[in-house]
Design an enzyme around this catalytic site. Structure first.
Site, PDB file in Angstrom:
ATOM      1  N   ARG A 163       0.832  -1.223   0.000  1.00 22.90           N
ATOM      2  CA  ARG A 163       0.000   0.000   0.000  1.00 22.90           C
ATOM      3  C   ARG A 163       0.860   1.265   0.000  1.00 22.90           C
ATOM      4  O   ARG A 163       0.574   2.251   0.693  1.00 22.90           O
ATOM      5  CB  ARG A 163      -0.940   0.050   1.208  1.00 22.90           C
ATOM      6  CG  ARG A 163      -1.923  -1.074   1.293  1.00 22.90           C
ATOM      7  CD  ARG A 163      -2.909  -1.099   0.114  1.00 22.90           C
ATOM      8  NE  ARG A 163      -3.773  -2.238   0.249  1.00 22.90           N
ATOM      9  CZ  ARG A 163      -3.438  -3.461  -0.180  1.00 22.90           C
ATOM     10  NH1 ARG A 163      -2.308  -3.680  -0.818  1.00 22.90           N
ATOM     11  NH2 ARG A 163      -4.264  -4.466  -0.005  1.00 22.90           N
ATOM     12  N   SER A 235     -10.496  -0.159   3.734  1.00 26.98           N
ATOM     13  CA  SER A 235      -9.694  -0.394   4.947  1.00 26.98           C
ATOM     14  C   SER A 235      -9.134   0.932   5.449  1.00 26.98           C
ATOM     15  O   SER A 235      -8.456   1.625   4.702  1.00 26.98           O
ATOM     16  CB  SER A 235      -8.520  -1.319   4.639  1.00 26.98           C
ATOM     17  OG  SER A 235      -9.009  -2.520   4.139  1.00 26.98           O
ATOM     18  N   GLU A 330      -4.275   3.871   6.485  1.00 21.59           N
ATOM     19  CA  GLU A 330      -4.111   3.677   5.038  1.00 21.59           C
ATOM     20  C   GLU A 330      -4.781   4.833   4.285  1.00 21.59           C
ATOM     21  O   GLU A 330      -4.324   5.251   3.218  1.00 21.59           O
ATOM     22  CB  GLU A 330      -4.764   2.343   4.639  1.00 21.59           C
ATOM     23  CG  GLU A 330      -4.627   2.018   3.172  1.00 21.59           C
ATOM     24  CD  GLU A 330      -5.236   0.653   2.798  1.00 21.59           C
ATOM     25  OE1 GLU A 330      -4.998  -0.341   3.499  1.00 21.59           O
ATOM     26  OE2 GLU A 330      -5.954   0.616   1.792  1.00 21.59           O
TER      27      GLU A 330
HETATM   28  C1  LIG Z   1     -15.426   0.152  -0.449  1.00 17.95           C
HETATM   29  C2  LIG Z   1     -13.949   0.357  -0.693  1.00 17.95           C
HETATM   30  C3  LIG Z   1     -13.123  -0.741  -0.876  1.00 17.95           C
HETATM   31  C4  LIG Z   1     -11.753  -0.559  -1.109  1.00 17.95           C
HETATM   32  N1  LIG Z   1     -10.979  -1.668  -1.305  1.00 17.95           N
HETATM   33  C5  LIG Z   1      -9.661  -1.536  -1.556  1.00 17.95           C
HETATM   34  C6  LIG Z   1      -8.846  -2.682  -1.799  1.00 17.95           C
HETATM   35  O1  LIG Z   1      -9.315  -3.816  -1.819  1.00 17.95           O
HETATM   36  N2  LIG Z   1      -7.535  -2.490  -2.027  1.00 17.95           N
HETATM   37  C7  LIG Z   1      -6.971  -1.255  -2.054  1.00 17.95           C
HETATM   38  O2  LIG Z   1      -5.754  -1.147  -2.281  1.00 17.95           O
HETATM   39  N3  LIG Z   1      -7.718  -0.138  -1.828  1.00 17.95           N
HETATM   40  C8  LIG Z   1      -9.038  -0.250  -1.589  1.00 17.95           C
HETATM   41  N4  LIG Z   1      -9.809   0.862  -1.350  1.00 17.95           N
HETATM   42  C9  LIG Z   1      -9.178   2.190  -1.359  1.00 17.95           C
HETATM   43  C10 LIG Z   1      -9.263   2.907  -2.730  1.00 17.95           C
HETATM   44  O3  LIG Z   1     -10.150   2.237  -3.577  1.00 17.95           O
HETATM   45  C11 LIG Z   1      -7.887   2.987  -3.424  1.00 17.95           C
HETATM   46  O4  LIG Z   1      -6.951   3.621  -2.582  1.00 17.95           O
HETATM   47  C12 LIG Z   1      -7.964   3.742  -4.760  1.00 17.95           C
HETATM   48  O5  LIG Z   1      -6.764   3.595  -5.476  1.00 17.95           O
HETATM   49  C13 LIG Z   1      -8.249   5.231  -4.571  1.00 17.95           C
HETATM   50  O6  LIG Z   1      -8.538   5.743  -5.843  1.00 17.95           O
HETATM   51  P1  LIG Z   1      -9.215   7.152  -6.030  1.00 17.95           P
HETATM   52  O7  LIG Z   1      -9.234   7.433  -7.500  1.00 17.95           O
HETATM   53  O8  LIG Z   1     -10.503   7.215  -5.336  1.00 17.95           O
HETATM   54  O9  LIG Z   1      -8.142   8.087  -5.339  1.00 17.95           O
HETATM   55  P2  LIG Z   1      -8.363   9.259  -4.265  1.00 17.95           P
HETATM   56  O10 LIG Z   1      -8.892   8.654  -3.018  1.00 17.95           O
HETATM   57  O11 LIG Z   1      -9.140  10.357  -4.867  1.00 17.95           O
HETATM   58  O12 LIG Z   1      -6.856   9.730  -4.040  1.00 17.95           O
HETATM   59  C14 LIG Z   1      -5.934   8.856  -3.395  1.00 17.95           C
HETATM   60  C15 LIG Z   1      -4.536   9.475  -3.439  1.00 17.95           C
HETATM   61  O13 LIG Z   1      -4.063   9.494  -4.785  1.00 17.95           O
HETATM   62  C16 LIG Z   1      -3.695  10.816  -5.183  1.00 17.95           C
HETATM   63  N5  LIG Z   1      -4.032  10.928  -6.605  1.00 17.95           N
HETATM   64  C17 LIG Z   1      -5.232  10.706  -7.184  1.00 17.95           C
HETATM   65  N6  LIG Z   1      -5.143  10.847  -8.516  1.00 17.95           N
HETATM   66  C18 LIG Z   1      -3.846  11.169  -8.782  1.00 17.95           C
HETATM   67  C19 LIG Z   1      -3.117  11.454  -9.975  1.00 17.95           C
HETATM   68  N7  LIG Z   1      -3.688  11.405 -11.182  1.00 17.95           N
HETATM   69  N8  LIG Z   1      -1.797  11.761  -9.859  1.00 17.95           N
HETATM   70  C20 LIG Z   1      -1.184  11.806  -8.651  1.00 17.95           C
HETATM   71  N9  LIG Z   1      -1.824  11.541  -7.496  1.00 17.95           N
HETATM   72  C21 LIG Z   1      -3.140  11.233  -7.557  1.00 17.95           C
HETATM   73  C22 LIG Z   1      -4.498  11.722  -4.281  1.00 17.95           C
HETATM   74  O14 LIG Z   1      -3.876  13.004  -4.140  1.00 17.95           O
HETATM   75  C23 LIG Z   1      -4.489  10.935  -2.981  1.00 17.95           C
HETATM   76  O15 LIG Z   1      -3.267  11.146  -2.294  1.00 17.95           O
HETATM   77  C24 LIG Z   1     -11.193   0.737  -1.145  1.00 17.95           C
HETATM   78  C25 LIG Z   1     -12.032   1.853  -0.964  1.00 17.95           C
HETATM   79  C26 LIG Z   1     -13.394   1.668  -0.750  1.00 17.95           C
HETATM   80  C27 LIG Z   1     -14.289   2.860  -0.592  1.00 17.95           C
END
Ligand SMILES: Cc1cc2nc3c(=O)[nH]c(=O)nc-3n(C[C@H](O)[C@H](O)[C@H](O)COP(=O)(O)OP(=O)(O)OC[C@H]3O[C@@H](n4cnc5c(N)ncnc54)[C@H](O)[C@@H]3O)c2cc1C
Length: 334
Positions: A163, A235, A330
């Site tokens: 992660r 998580s 996380e």
């Molecule tokens: C129900 C649920 C289940 C989940 N299950 C998992 C799982 O099984 N495994 C797992 O690893 N995660 C899981 N997650 C967490 C989440 O899905 C991941 O962390 C995902 O990658 C976040 O993507 P996002 O586009 O929403 O990013 P955001 O939450 O919007 O941003 C996350 C980070 O990335 C940065 N960021 C976003 N876009 C860019 C870009 N283009 N360039 C540079 N930085 C950027 C942001 O500044 C921030 O620091 C889960 C979340 C939920 C709600």
């Protein structure tokens, strides 16, 4: 390009907490991003967001949230065994996973249904059910905000870990991920090592990647709260890594599971530690710990980010007092 002033963050994050951002800018073409960085807004606070599925805003955000909405999936190379596929940052992760399956590009099945954008997938090296994004990421193309240059990172240069990556660490906030290249297999090679997946599919004789995808989707739907209904960010804590000697000491008092990492250290289940401390299923006001998955903190409606954060701090303190283990968050707390 779309701009919303005084934007309700509920609409941009899966936790759905009550807070506002001064503005949210949605980038549909890469040149709009370059325009943003040459504007006065880039001299004020700004932050990249995807689907907001790994974010907790504790307060209103005074600045610009920049949301990548660029689209495109292009096959670049095909040597008969593997393909290299370039995917724009604004593609929805699970849409890409399903598209890859349709095209018979294999490997991503275990990462089904993870919320978020492709551009965020390298940031925390998303992972689930025995696979991580790092197993498939070939290159990452990113815009350096200080110089205005686009740099290409190889897989090794991303410094992926559990992660974690260079984008969440040393280079946090310094690059905008524009495009991710994935190396996928044309030959199915399913991974059903993970206990839940094995249980569901173990007896089938010829397991296809599509069956793995469907099984993972089913398991996730049963175990995890749907953020459309109950606000959450998956998580909240990482599984802690402890020394084997600390584990042996704890084992004298508690029957804890452990997952070996090396000869010196192992991983514990954060969910188990939280459950032993009595937090699983507990609700305080508008927030709580999900009854089926102790790692997931939830917003039952109307919560402020500070309430979720307060709950997380209480859990951290309890786990630390009882086990001498400090849980790392996380979720990105802003
Ligand atoms: C129900 C649920 C289940 C989940 N299950 C998992 C799982 O099984 N495994 C797992 O690893 N995660 C899981 N997650 C967490 C989440 O899905 C991941 O962390 C995902 O990658 C976040 O993507 P996002 O586009 O929403 O990013 P955001 O939450 O919007 O941003 C996350 C980070 O990335 C940065 N960021 C976003 N876009 C860019 C870009 N283009 N360039 C540079 N930085 C950027 C942001 O500044 C921030 O620091 C889960 C979340 C939920 C709600």
């Amino acid at each position: 390009m779309k701009l919303e002033n005084h934007a309700l963050l509920k609409h941009y994050t899966t936790f759905g907490v009550e807070a506002y951002a001064d503005r949210v800018l949605e980038i549909e073409q890469e040149n709009e991003l370059y325009d943003f960085f040459s504007s006065a807004y880039a001299q004020q606070p700004y932050m990249l967001i995807g689907e907001g599925s790994n974010l907790l805003f504790v307060n209103d955000y005074h600045g610009t949230l920049v949301k990548m909405q660029t689209k495109g999936i292009v096959q670049k190379e095909n040597d008969g065994k593997n393909v290299i596929v370039a995917v724009k940052a604004g593609e929805v992760w699970d849409d890409f996973v399903r598209y890859a399956l349709q095209k018979s590009w294999y490997g991503l099945e275990n990462l089904a249904l993870i919320p978020g954008k492709v551009g965020s997938s390298p940031v925390q090296n998303i992972g689930a059910y025995g696979r991580e994004a790092k197993d498939f990421i070939y290159k990452v193309h990113a815009y350096e905000t200080a110089s205005g240059r686009v740099r290409t990172f190889t897989n090794a240069e991303c410094e992926f870990a559990y992660r974690n990556s260079i984008f969440k660490n040393k280079l946090k906030g310094q690059y905008v991920i524009l495009e991710v290249e994935f190396l996928l297999s044309l030959v199915p090679d399913v991974n059903i090592q993970y206990e839940d997946v094995k249980k569901r599919l173990g007896n089938a004789c010829h397991i296809t990647p599509k069956q793995v995808y469907d099984a993972v989707v089913q398991i996730r739907r049963e175990k995890l709260p749907d953020p459309q209904i109950t606000g959450n960010a998956g998580s909240f804590f990482k599984n802690p890594v402890v020394s084997l000697s600390q584990y042996r000491q704890l084992k004298q008092q508690y029957d804890l599971k452990m997952y070996p990492v090396s000869e010196e250290v192992c991983k514990l289940s954060a969910a188990e530690l939280i459950t032993v401390c009595g937090w699983r299923g507990k609700r305080t006001g508008n927030v709580g710990v999900h009854p089926n998955q102790a790692l997931v903190l939830v917003n039952y409606g109307g919560a402020k980010g500070a309430e979720v954060y307060h709950l997380a701090k209480q859990i951290q303190a309890d786990v630390n007092n009882r086990f001498g283990v400090m849980l790392d968050m996380e979720v990105n707390v802003i």
